[in-house]
Design a protein around this motif. Structure first.
Motif, PDB file in Angstrom:
ATOM      1  N   ARG A 373       2.074 -19.414  -6.280  1.00  0.00           N
ATOM      2  CA  ARG A 373       2.348 -19.027  -4.697  1.00  0.00           C
ATOM      3  C   ARG A 373       3.788 -18.511  -4.227  1.00  0.00           C
ATOM      4  O   ARG A 373       4.116 -18.004  -3.631  1.00  0.00           O
ATOM      5  CB  ARG A 373       1.867 -20.265  -4.009  1.00  0.00           C
ATOM      6  CG  ARG A 373       1.992 -20.187  -2.432  1.00  0.00           C
ATOM      7  CD  ARG A 373       1.595 -21.206  -1.744  1.00  0.00           C
ATOM      8  NE  ARG A 373       1.939 -22.594  -2.419  1.00  0.00           N
ATOM      9  CZ  ARG A 373       3.410 -22.901  -1.981  1.00  0.00           C
ATOM     10  NH1 ARG A 373       4.325 -22.231  -1.221  1.00  0.00           N
ATOM     11  NH2 ARG A 373       3.630 -24.039  -2.748  1.00  0.00           N
ATOM     12  N   ARG A 376       4.906 -15.193  -5.408  1.00  0.00           N
ATOM     13  CA  ARG A 376       4.496 -14.197  -4.441  1.00  0.00           C
ATOM     14  C   ARG A 376       5.401 -13.852  -3.369  1.00  0.00           C
ATOM     15  O   ARG A 376       5.347 -12.710  -2.700  1.00  0.00           O
ATOM     16  CB  ARG A 376       3.189 -14.326  -4.099  1.00  0.00           C
ATOM     17  CG  ARG A 376       2.045 -14.538  -5.264  1.00  0.00           C
ATOM     18  CD  ARG A 376       0.710 -14.497  -4.634  1.00  0.00           C
ATOM     19  NE  ARG A 376      -0.360 -14.852  -5.500  1.00  0.00           N
ATOM     20  CZ  ARG A 376      -0.995 -16.159  -5.789  1.00  0.00           C
ATOM     21  NH1 ARG A 376      -0.561 -16.992  -4.789  1.00  0.00           N
ATOM     22  NH2 ARG A 376      -1.799 -16.163  -6.871  1.00  0.00           N
ATOM     23  N   ASN A 621      -6.113  -8.708 -17.805  1.00  0.00           N
ATOM     24  CA  ASN A 621      -5.693  -7.934 -16.798  1.00  0.00           C
ATOM     25  C   ASN A 621      -4.682  -6.696 -17.402  1.00  0.00           C
ATOM     26  O   ASN A 621      -3.702  -6.292 -17.014  1.00  0.00           O
ATOM     27  CB  ASN A 621      -4.871  -8.314 -15.478  1.00  0.00           C
ATOM     28  CG  ASN A 621      -4.774  -7.376 -14.380  1.00  0.00           C
ATOM     29  OD1 ASN A 621      -5.340  -6.253 -14.605  1.00  0.00           O
ATOM     30  ND2 ASN A 621      -3.911  -7.878 -13.479  1.00  0.00           N
ATOM     31  N   ASP A 631       3.092  -2.342  -8.403  1.00  0.00           N
ATOM     32  CA  ASP A 631       1.524  -2.470  -8.822  1.00  0.00           C
ATOM     33  C   ASP A 631       1.480  -3.689  -9.702  1.00  0.00           C
ATOM     34  O   ASP A 631       0.766  -4.571  -9.601  1.00  0.00           O
ATOM     35  CB  ASP A 631       0.845  -1.305  -9.135  1.00  0.00           C
ATOM     36  CG  ASP A 631       0.728  -0.220  -8.264  1.00  0.00           C
ATOM     37  OD1 ASP A 631       0.484  -0.485  -6.918  1.00  0.00           O
ATOM     38  OD2 ASP A 631       0.840   1.034  -8.533  1.00  0.00           O
ATOM     39  N   SER A 635       0.975  -9.098  -5.210  1.00  0.00           N
ATOM     40  CA  SER A 635       0.625 -10.420  -5.043  1.00  0.00           C
ATOM     41  C   SER A 635      -0.693 -10.824  -5.982  1.00  0.00           C
ATOM     42  O   SER A 635      -0.883 -12.025  -6.370  1.00  0.00           O
ATOM     43  CB  SER A 635       0.350 -10.723  -3.704  1.00  0.00           C
ATOM     44  OG  SER A 635       1.743 -10.792  -2.881  1.00  0.00           O
ATOM     45  N   ASP A 636      -1.706  -9.961  -5.740  1.00  0.00           N
ATOM     46  CA  ASP A 636      -2.843 -10.028  -6.534  1.00  0.00           C
ATOM     47  C   ASP A 636      -2.726 -10.163  -7.992  1.00  0.00           C
ATOM     48  O   ASP A 636      -3.656 -11.065  -8.727  1.00  0.00           O
ATOM     49  CB  ASP A 636      -3.857  -8.991  -6.287  1.00  0.00           C
ATOM     50  CG  ASP A 636      -4.313  -8.602  -4.772  1.00  0.00           C
ATOM     51  OD1 ASP A 636      -3.831 -10.032  -3.935  1.00  0.00           O
ATOM     52  OD2 ASP A 636      -4.792  -7.795  -4.339  1.00  0.00           O
ATOM     53  N   ASN A 637      -1.571  -9.678  -8.600  1.00  0.00           N
ATOM     54  CA  ASN A 637      -1.450  -9.704 -10.100  1.00  0.00           C
ATOM     55  C   ASN A 637      -0.819 -11.202 -10.370  1.00  0.00           C
ATOM     56  O   ASN A 637      -0.647 -11.487 -11.659  1.00  0.00           O
ATOM     57  CB  ASN A 637      -1.022  -8.728 -10.631  1.00  0.00           C
ATOM     58  CG  ASN A 637      -1.927  -7.361 -10.565  1.00  0.00           C
ATOM     59  OD1 ASN A 637      -3.029  -7.519 -10.587  1.00  0.00           O
ATOM     60  ND2 ASN A 637      -1.140  -6.321 -10.404  1.00  0.00           N
ATOM     61  N   ASN A 640      -2.769 -13.572 -12.222  1.00  0.00           N
ATOM     62  CA  ASN A 640      -3.734 -12.727 -12.903  1.00  0.00           C
ATOM     63  C   ASN A 640      -3.079 -11.876 -14.073  1.00  0.00           C
ATOM     64  O   ASN A 640      -2.984 -10.665 -13.514  1.00  0.00           O
ATOM     65  CB  ASN A 640      -4.577 -12.239 -11.691  1.00  0.00           C
ATOM     66  CG  ASN A 640      -5.797 -11.188 -12.342  1.00  0.00           C
ATOM     67  OD1 ASN A 640      -6.034 -11.632 -13.475  1.00  0.00           O
ATOM     68  ND2 ASN A 640      -6.132 -10.321 -11.650  1.00  0.00           N
TER      69      ASN A 640
END
Length: 976
Positions: A373, A376, A621, A631, A635-637, A640
């Motif tokens: 968290r 990000r 991933n 990319d 934040s999504d990566n 991940n």
């Protein structure tokens, strides 16, 4: 010092620029005048008639041309003093006028023929005069303000003979001092500095504000390289006689100046615009009133003082160069205040990052999800943008005045400057490895494209109050700040053809705040004892928020792919240092001896904090590795396939203190004129403490470096004045050089350009140095000098920068057993008007330094390729040439300047790798100044006209090369 009646102020002010009397905030310049008599008269000298000391019948304090004496019948040329020694066949009277008590020469004293002719002359800056008279018998009168006049009768002049007549005047105790004017030479003027240099106790060289104005130099780092044997490294750090950093000290108005750099001891001189400076003075032989850190020399930076009358001077300048202006440069989104050199908070460390421990799971009660968290929250800005590099801008203004009321004076000066610069630099970098049988093989090649936007702000406030001639108080404050945003793209290939690339974005700000309070007192004890003191506080700050580095590799098909080793990094560093202290000195003018005693205390506290964060691919991933940076780190990566983790090292922070305490005594002895001895002894104690260890590193075991030293530093300078214009000098001193905080701290500092780390060594010890200097200097005219110097230095345990890793070529520091350095300096400055009056507007100047050095490595550096080599940074030669043209009638001034520095070692080679040498850089500059009106001045300049490249060479391979381009500038200044 001058004490003048109102009716003599006009004549006295014309002489103020030539005087070496006390400045309002400082004690008078030490020293006595050279011997007064020439070694041989040009013709037999008639013994003068008896001297009759009489009080003048007119005003007891006559002006140079008192009322009632009648107008002088001599020509205007005859009113000015000529050189002391007459030419062969001269018919007339010559000599020198001095103070009967102090033996100081009297400038612009009047020597007047009162019987036998009507003629007079004023003495020159050395008190010399010459009167051409036909054969006969004359009465002369010699007078000077607030001195008792003297009448000399029966002076006989014979055909073809020069009659020598030296006169001593005594002060008139009953003189009514209606107006008191106290001043020293205008130290912004070339002639004034040369006069001070002639009477100084130490070997010194300087460049004045007047000389700087003839060059295209915009900062102190540009200007100082014009001084004999001074060279500049990296565009900002000065080397004196090839020695810098720990071997030199920088003083600002007499106070020690700290450095805002984490990896350099030297003060970066590019933070001082030349508009702030009165002069730069380099002391090359040591005296006991200076700090004990001395080898190359001491750089004295003197800032402008308040003017004697009101002035307001705004100015504006534009500049550009062929390598940058109107070309595309890399940049990045770093906030809206880059143009001012400030970070607006865009680059700050996110508030969610813990301040009490590292950003790692299990620390500070954080889980993996908590760390993701926080990860990000870092700004996801990696891609470089492009912008057009616009011309550079500089604006500034100064205002000042001296207010007079009753017998008191209040002076002030305020200055402000702003500069903005955009640049592009294309650098070719070659990585090397040692080849079998010697030499190097190429490991990789790359092109480094750097775009820079920098801004500078500086301000100065100076004020002084003088309630009486015996007391003065002055306050000085300086603020200077630079902020530089850099965006870098690196692309290249290794020896197997494997391509790689990297981008980096950086922002660095450096700031200096300096405050000083000074006092001067003249006490009516022990022969007018003089006391001066100063107290100072300074703070330097260097901030590097959110430096980012992103590496890429390429697959066999040519696809760009994120390089997980070492991976993307970002780090934050902050360095601050407070320094405070003071000094006090007392000068006792005894009979034939000038005794000066004093002491100083100075303390420094420095803290460096650095935090590093790394983006690492941890699996899954997989397609994300081939994407663009925004990319990859979206934040999504985060969490991940990509994780953010703190990788701050345990030694990425340190705290350090340095305390200096000193006392000294010097004796300036002139009992045996023309011989002068200046002997001194300084006792200096230093306490140095350093503790490294970061709360955010992997280990919590701090490292300490504690050093205490007690040193006696003897010094002796001998000056022999062969005549008033010719000095012979010799000096010896035993001085020291301490390891700097950076050299002691085991902190890794990364060098982007060379892809390596620099770290310190807590076991370093201080260096001791024997210094020997000798110089012959001749001052044939007010702005003329011819000098030759030799020097020798022997170092005990010198500190050297060495390569400690043959693979990564990381750098650290070590004490070598010993080293020697010796050399010759030659200097000449004169007007070609000495050849013919037609060439009077032309001036020429040249200086040459030849230096040799050799370091004794012993067993301290077995990896080094060359066990016998010069000192790192030592140039074998430095050359400066300049040709100037000045025509007062049209207000035109032109200067052509040339500078070159010989090849010097930049990096020491190991395990068969040759040393890396910075190659000579031949710089030719041209400036044209034109006075457009009484208040408007235009200046045009071109620098590096030959478009020379900067080259670093290892063996026969250029490991670093770039062209700074040809630069042009135009500035317009008003004087209101």
């Amino acid at each position: 010092m001058l004490s003048l009646r109102l009716d003599s102020i006009r004549a006295a002010l014309a002489a103020l620029a030539l005087l070496a009397a006390p400045v309002m905030a400082q004690a008078p310049v030490e020293g006595t005048s050279p011997a007064t008599a020439p070694t041989e008269p040009a013709a037999p000298v008639e013994a003068p008639a008896p001297v009759e000391a009489t009080a003048p019948t007119e005003d007891p304090h006559p002006s140079p041309l008192p009322e009632g004496e009648g107008a002088d019948t001599g020509s205007e040329d005859e009113m000015m003093a000529e050189s002391a020694t007459p030419p062969p066949g001269f018919t007339g009277v010559y000599g020198q006028v001095t103070d009967a008590q102090t033996k100081e020469t009297l400038i612009e004293a009047t020597v007047k023929v009162v019987a036998g002719a009507q003629k007079s002359v004023l003495t020159d800056v050395d008190g010399n005069y010459r009167l051409a008279l036909p054969p006969g018998k004359y009465d002369l009168r010699v007078f000077y303000d607030v001195y008792e006049g003297r009448r000399i009768t029966g002076v006989v002049v014979e055909e073809g003979k020069a009659t020598r007549l030296d006169v001593q005047l005594s002060a008139d105790a009953g003189a009514v001092q209606e107006v008191v004017v106290e001043a020293r030479a205008d130290r912004r003027a070339e002639g004034a500095l040369l006069q001070e240099r002639k009477k100084a106790a130490a070997v010194s060289d300087a460049i004045s504000s007047q000389e700087m104005s003839r060059t295209p130099d915009s900062s102190a780092s540009d200007a100082v390289k014009r001084v004999v044997s001074a060279t500049v490294v990296g565009g900002r750090y000065v080397l004196l006689r090839g020695l810098g950093g720990r071997y030199s000290t920088t003083l600002l108005n007499g106070a020690i100046l700290p450095s805002p750099e984490p990896d350099e001891q030297a003060v970066p001189l590019d933070i001082f615009p030349t508009s702030l400076l009165a002069n730069l003075n380099i002391l090359k032989s040591y005296t006991a009133d200076l700090p004990g850190t001395f080898a190359g020399g001491v750089l004295l930076i003197e800032t402008n003082n308040y003017p004697s009358q009101f002035e307001f001077k705004p100015r504006i300048s534009f500049s550009g160069d062929t390598a940058s202006t109107f070309r595309d440069r890399f940049t990045y989104n770093g906030g809206g205040l880059n143009w001012l050199g400030f970070d607006d908070g865009t680059r700050k460390l996110p508030d969610s990052v813990p301040r009490t421990g590292p950003l790692l799971p299990g620390q500070n009660g954080m889980t993996v999800d908590d760390v993701n968290r926080v990860g990000r929250d870092f700004p996801n800005i990696w891609t470089l943008e492009t912008a057009r590099a616009l011309p550079n801008l500089g604006i500034g203004a100064s205002i000042g005045d001296t207010l007079r009321f009753d017998n008191k004076r209040l002076g002030y000066l305020a200055m402000v400057n702003y500069g903005h610069k955009e640049s592009v630099q294309l650098t070719d970098v070659t990585g090397t490895q040692a080849a079998q049988g010697g030499g190097v093989t190429i490991e990789d090649t790359s092109r480094n494209v750097l775009g820079t936007e920098s801004a500078s702000l500086s301000g100065l406030v100076s004020a002084g109050f003088q309630p009486s001639r015996d007391f003065e108080l002055s306050l000085f404050s300086l603020f200077t700040r630079t902020g530089e945003s850099r965006a870098r793209s690196i692309a290249g290939a290794d020896a197997q053809g494997q391509q790689f690339s990297k981008t980096a974005s950086e922002f660095t700000s450096r700031a200096l705040t300096f405050n000083q309070l000074r006092g001067f007192h003249r006490l009516n004890v022990l022969g007018d004892m003089e006391v001066d003191w100063q107290a100072n506080y300074s703070y330097v700050d260097r901030s590097e928020p959110d430096t980012r580095s992103l590496p890429y590799g390429y697959t066999e098909s040519g696809t760009r792919r994120y390089n997980n080793d070492p991976g993307a990094e970002r780090w934050y560093s902050e360095l601050g240092e407070s320094s405070f202290g003071g000094s006090a000195n007392a000068t006792l003018p005894l009979s034939g001896v000038r005794l000066r005693v004093g002491g100083m205390a100075q303390g420094s506290m420095r803290a460096l904090d650095m935090r590093r964060f790394r983006y690492q691919y941890v699996g899954g991933n997989l397609p994300v590795l081939n994407q663009g940076p925004e990319d990859i780190f979206a934040s999504d990566n985060i969490g991940n396939g990509i994780r953010v983790m703190e990788n701050t090292l345990s030694d990425d922070a340190y705290e350090a203190t340095l305390g200096l305490f000193a006392g000294y005594a010097t004796a300036d002895v002139s009992l045996w004129e023309p011989l002068r001895l200046v002997a001194g002894l300084r006792y200096e104690a230093s306490i140095q403490r350093l503790t490294s260890g970061s709360d955010f590193g992997g280990r919590a075991d701090p490292k300490e470096a504690n050093q205490d030293y007690r040193d006696f530093l003897p010094t002796l300078n001998v000056i022999y004045a062969l005549n008033p214009q010719l000095n012979l000098r010799a000096g010896y001193s035993y001085t020291l050089a301490r390891p700097t905080f950076r050299e002691l701290a085991p902190v890794l500092y990364y060098d982007f350009v060379r892809n390596r780390s620099v770290s310190g060594d807590p076991t370093l010890v201080q260096t001791r140095i024997h210094n020997v200097d000798a110089r012959a200097e001749w001052f044939p005219g007010e702005n003329d000098v011819l000098a030759a110097s030799v020097f020798y230095k022997r170092f005990q345990q010198p500190i050297e920068r060495i390569i400690v890793s043959s693979f990564q070529q990381d750098v650290s520091f070590d004490n070598a057993p010993g080293a020697t350095s010796y050399g010759v300096e030659l200097e000449a400055r004169t007007s070609l008007g000495r050849l013919t009056p037609t060439l009077a507007p032309l001036r020429v100047g040249a200086n040459l330094t030849l230096t040799r050095s050799e370091i004794d490595l012993g067993d301290s550096a077995p990896l080094q390729t060359n066990q016998q080599r010069p000192l790192q940074g030592q140039s074998p030669y430095v050359v400066n040439l300049n040709l100037g043209y000045a025509r007062t009638e049209s207000g035109t001034e032109i200067s052509l300047l040339y500078n070159v520095v010989g090849a010097r070692i930049s990096e020491v080679g190991i395990e068969g790798l040759p040393d890396v040498y910075e190659q000579p850089f031949h710089r030719v500059d041209l400036t044209v100044g034109q006075k457009l009106s009484d208040s408007l001045q235009l200046k045009l300049a071109a620098t590096n006209i030959l478009n020379q490249p900067v080259v670093f060479r290892q063996g026969d391979v250029d490991v670093l090369k770039y062209r700074p381009g040809v630069a042009f500038s135009a500035s317009l200044g008003w004087s209101l």
